[in-house]
Design a protein around this motif. Structure first.
Motif, PDB file in Angstrom:
ATOM      1  N   LYS A  48       0.855  -1.306   0.055  1.00  0.00           N
ATOM      2  CA  LYS A  48      -0.112  -0.119  -0.048  1.00  0.00           C
ATOM      3  C   LYS A  48       0.844   1.290   0.076  1.00  0.00           C
ATOM      4  N   PRO A  49       1.949   1.307   0.959  1.00  0.00           N
ATOM      5  CA  PRO A  49       2.570   2.746   0.689  1.00  0.00           C
ATOM      6  C   PRO A  49       3.651   2.731  -0.535  1.00  0.00           C
ATOM      7  N   VAL A  50       3.698   1.442  -1.268  1.00  0.00           N
ATOM      8  CA  VAL A  50       4.219   1.592  -2.494  1.00  0.00           C
ATOM      9  C   VAL A  50       3.350   2.031  -3.758  1.00  0.00           C
ATOM     10  N   LEU A  51       1.933   1.809  -3.569  1.00  0.00           N
ATOM     11  CA  LEU A  51       1.241   2.486  -4.212  1.00  0.00           C
ATOM     12  C   LEU A  51       0.772   4.112  -4.086  1.00  0.00           C
ATOM     13  N   ILE A  52       1.054   4.384  -2.849  1.00  0.00           N
ATOM     14  CA  ILE A  52       0.836   5.900  -2.542  1.00  0.00           C
ATOM     15  C   ILE A  52       1.745   6.523  -3.053  1.00  0.00           C
ATOM     16  N   VAL A  53       3.040   6.287  -2.688  1.00  0.00           N
ATOM     17  CA  VAL A  53       4.373   6.943  -3.226  1.00  0.00           C
ATOM     18  C   VAL A  53       4.413   6.839  -4.873  1.00  0.00           C
ATOM     19  N   ALA A  54       3.965   6.052  -5.306  1.00  0.00           N
ATOM     20  CA  ALA A  54       4.088   5.739  -6.853  1.00  0.00           C
ATOM     21  C   ALA A  54       2.707   6.879  -7.547  1.00  0.00           C
ATOM     22  N   ALA A  55       1.708   6.827  -6.729  1.00  0.00           N
ATOM     23  CA  ALA A  55       0.599   7.678  -7.142  1.00  0.00           C
ATOM     24  C   ALA A  55       1.131   9.244  -7.150  1.00  0.00           C
ATOM     25  N   GLY A  56       1.674   9.443  -6.102  1.00  0.00           N
ATOM     26  CA  GLY A  56       2.308  11.139  -5.583  1.00  0.00           C
ATOM     27  C   GLY A  56       3.103  11.286  -6.783  1.00  0.00           C
ATOM     28  N   ALA A  57       4.130  10.404  -7.362  1.00  0.00           N
ATOM     29  CA  ALA A  57       4.932  10.829  -8.275  1.00  0.00           C
ATOM     30  C   ALA A  57       4.226  10.801  -9.804  1.00  0.00           C
ATOM     31  N   ALA A  58       3.398  10.064  -9.933  1.00  0.00           N
ATOM     32  CA  ALA A  58       2.512  10.054 -11.211  1.00  0.00           C
ATOM     33  C   ALA A  58       1.928  11.588 -11.161  1.00  0.00           C
ATOM     34  N   LEU A  59       1.463  12.112 -10.121  1.00  0.00           N
ATOM     35  CA  LEU A  59       0.887  13.337 -10.194  1.00  0.00           C
ATOM     36  C   LEU A  59       1.673  14.477 -10.752  1.00  0.00           C
ATOM     37  N   MET A  60       2.869  14.536 -10.513  1.00  0.00           N
ATOM     38  CA  MET A  60       3.715  15.300 -10.982  1.00  0.00           C
ATOM     39  C   MET A  60       4.383  14.910 -12.516  1.00  0.00           C
ATOM     40  N   MET A  61       4.492  13.606 -12.568  1.00  0.00           N
ATOM     41  CA  MET A  61       5.026  13.221 -13.938  1.00  0.00           C
ATOM     42  C   MET A  61       4.139  13.520 -15.055  1.00  0.00           C
ATOM     43  N   ALA A  62       2.659  13.013 -14.745  1.00  0.00           N
ATOM     44  CA  ALA A  62       1.870  12.960 -15.744  1.00  0.00           C
ATOM     45  C   ALA A  62       1.597  14.280 -16.751  1.00  0.00           C
ATOM     46  N   PRO A  63       1.814  15.252 -16.350  1.00  0.00           N
ATOM     47  CA  PRO A  63       1.605  16.551 -17.333  1.00  0.00           C
ATOM     48  C   PRO A  63       2.568  16.440 -18.477  1.00  0.00           C
TER      49      PRO A  63
END
Length: 433
Positions: free
Chosen positions: A275-290
């Motif tokens: 679960k922490p892995v998914l949270i960290v990955a989701a946070g990173a995706a927010l900044m990388m996605a644009p």
């Protein structure tokens, strides 16, 4: 007037960032440098959206900043009297002499006109064009599609104070890296003296000084890396999402920042909780996605202008990419055995770290401690991009962490001797001699 405009442009950009960070972190107590980091990453995304919809104008930036600052100020009034959640950093008085002397030298250079080619044509050239057009241009070139997280912040500063204001934003992140080195060191069991060795090593290194007082974005990359690392070291679930976002912003600053994202995910995955892995990955995706989505929309290649063999497109030729890659990873006329000396005192790899670089192997003795193993694992991982671009700037993240390991193993007299050696020999006039 030009000086006032410069100072206002930088101060307003940073104040907006801090205000946004204060709003987002109001339920997560954090030191000021972390609040600034979170807010700056958020401001960068908001500027990206304004550019995307061709709404980028100094008036829009002013309205955004004013709204954020007012909201944060009103929120701060309701929280008066709350105790800080993190210990303040106390730097020994002798060190202030070093940081003060170098800081003034760097500040003078930050206020001067930009002279670095990449800064004129790319880091500040793009914000100049964005403001002229009010948004992103229609043409597609190499630098148009690379991630530009810091250039978004430069755009705001440039709108009010032109080139020097943008350089001061980078300089502010460079300064804010110093307390972060102490915070990371404390979380890994290092004494404040050990962290001071690392802080002086990094701050006095000529390559870091040049980068941090210009419009290069590498010093900011080190700042956001350490901010993400610090939040991960807190090992609290509520800090995982912002840690991931800061790691993802390292990618938004520069493509090699993907290594930071990988390291963050691996660090959390080592705890064997998904679960922490998914949270960290989701946070990173927010900044990388644009930047990934924009690159796909423009070229069909999510990592444009690289990996064109994997993602063929009509905009970037494979042969051109191969030629550029070969040039960047070449050592030129420097033999492998000469690399340590060139990075320490020479300048044939476009940067100098000073004498303590040659002492870094002593820091391997820190591998006997868990904190030392974490530092060296992170340093080796962050050094990998240097294999693809041999410019000394690409080793700054790795050196910043390895320097803490060096400080850990030095006895007190040796630590102060190392601090004095780096401070004296890296002073520009002494180094030239």
């Amino acid at each position: 007037m030009p000086l006032l405009a410069t100072l206002f442009g930088a101060a307003f950009t940073l104040a907006t960032a801090y205000a946004l960070g204060a709003l987002l972190m109001r339920r997560r107590p954090a030191p000021p440098d972390i609040v600034l980091a979170i807010g700056a990453a958020t401001e960068s995304v908001l500027v990206f959206l304004l550019l995307l919809f061709h709404l980028a104008h100094w008036g829009a930036f002013l309205a955004l900043g004013a709204a954020a600052i007012l909201a944060a100020w009103r929120g701060a009034i309701t929280r008066i009297g709350t105790s800080p959640a993190h210990d303040p950093i106390r730097i020994p008085r002798p060190a202030w002499i070093i940081f003060g002397a170098y800081g003034v030298w760097y500040l003078v250079n930050a206020l001067a006109p930009e002279t670095i080619a990449d800064g004129i044509t790319y880091h500040l050239g793009l914000p100049n064009e964005y403001l002229r057009l009010g948004g992103f241009p229609d043409h597609i070139t190499f630098y148009d599609v690379v991630p530009q997280g810091m250039e978004m912040l430069y755009t705001v500063a440039f709108a009010f104070g032109r080139h020097a204001a943008a350089k001061l934003v980078e300089f502010a992140f460079f300064l804010a890296t110093l307390p972060l080195i102490f915070r990371v060191g404390r979380r890994l069991g290092a004494t404040d003296l050990a962290s001071l060795v690392a802080a002086v090593f990094y701050f006095c290194a000529p390559v870091a000084g040049i980068t941090g007082s210009s419009s290069y974005n590498d010093a900011a990359g080190v700042f956001f890396l350490l901010a993400a690392f610090y939040l991960l070291l807190l090992a609290e679930p509520r800090y995982l999402l912002p840690a991931g976002a800061l790691a993802g912003f390292c990618y938004a600053i520069k493509l090699p920042g993907l290594i930071v994202v990988s390291g963050a995910v691996l660090f959390v995955a080592a705890q064997r909780r998904w679960k922490p892995v998914l949270i960290v990955a989701a946070g990173a995706a927010l900044m990388m996605a644009p930047w990934i989505v924009r690159a796909v929309a423009l070229t069909g290649n999510p990592v444009a202008p690289l990996m064109n063999r994997v993602f063929p497109n009509p905009y970037f030729h494979i042969a051109t990419e191969q030629e550029l890659a070969a040039s960047l990873r070449s050592l030129g006329d420097v033999r492998p055995a000469q690399v340590p000396w060139e990075l320490a005192f020479g300048d044939r790899l476009t940067g100098t770290f000073g004498p303590l670089l040659l002492a870094l192997p002593i820091g391997l003795l820190a591998l006997r401690r868990r904190g030392g193993r974490v530092l060296w694992a992170a340093a080796f991982l962050l050094a990998l991009p240097w294999l693809t671009n041999t410019g000394a700037r690409f080793l700054m993240p790795a050196v910043a962490l390895a320097a803490i390991a060096l400080g850990i193993v030095l006895p007190r007299p040796a630590a102060w001797a190392a601090i004095a050696l780096q401070a004296v020999l890296c002073w520009p006039h002494v180094l030239d001699a």
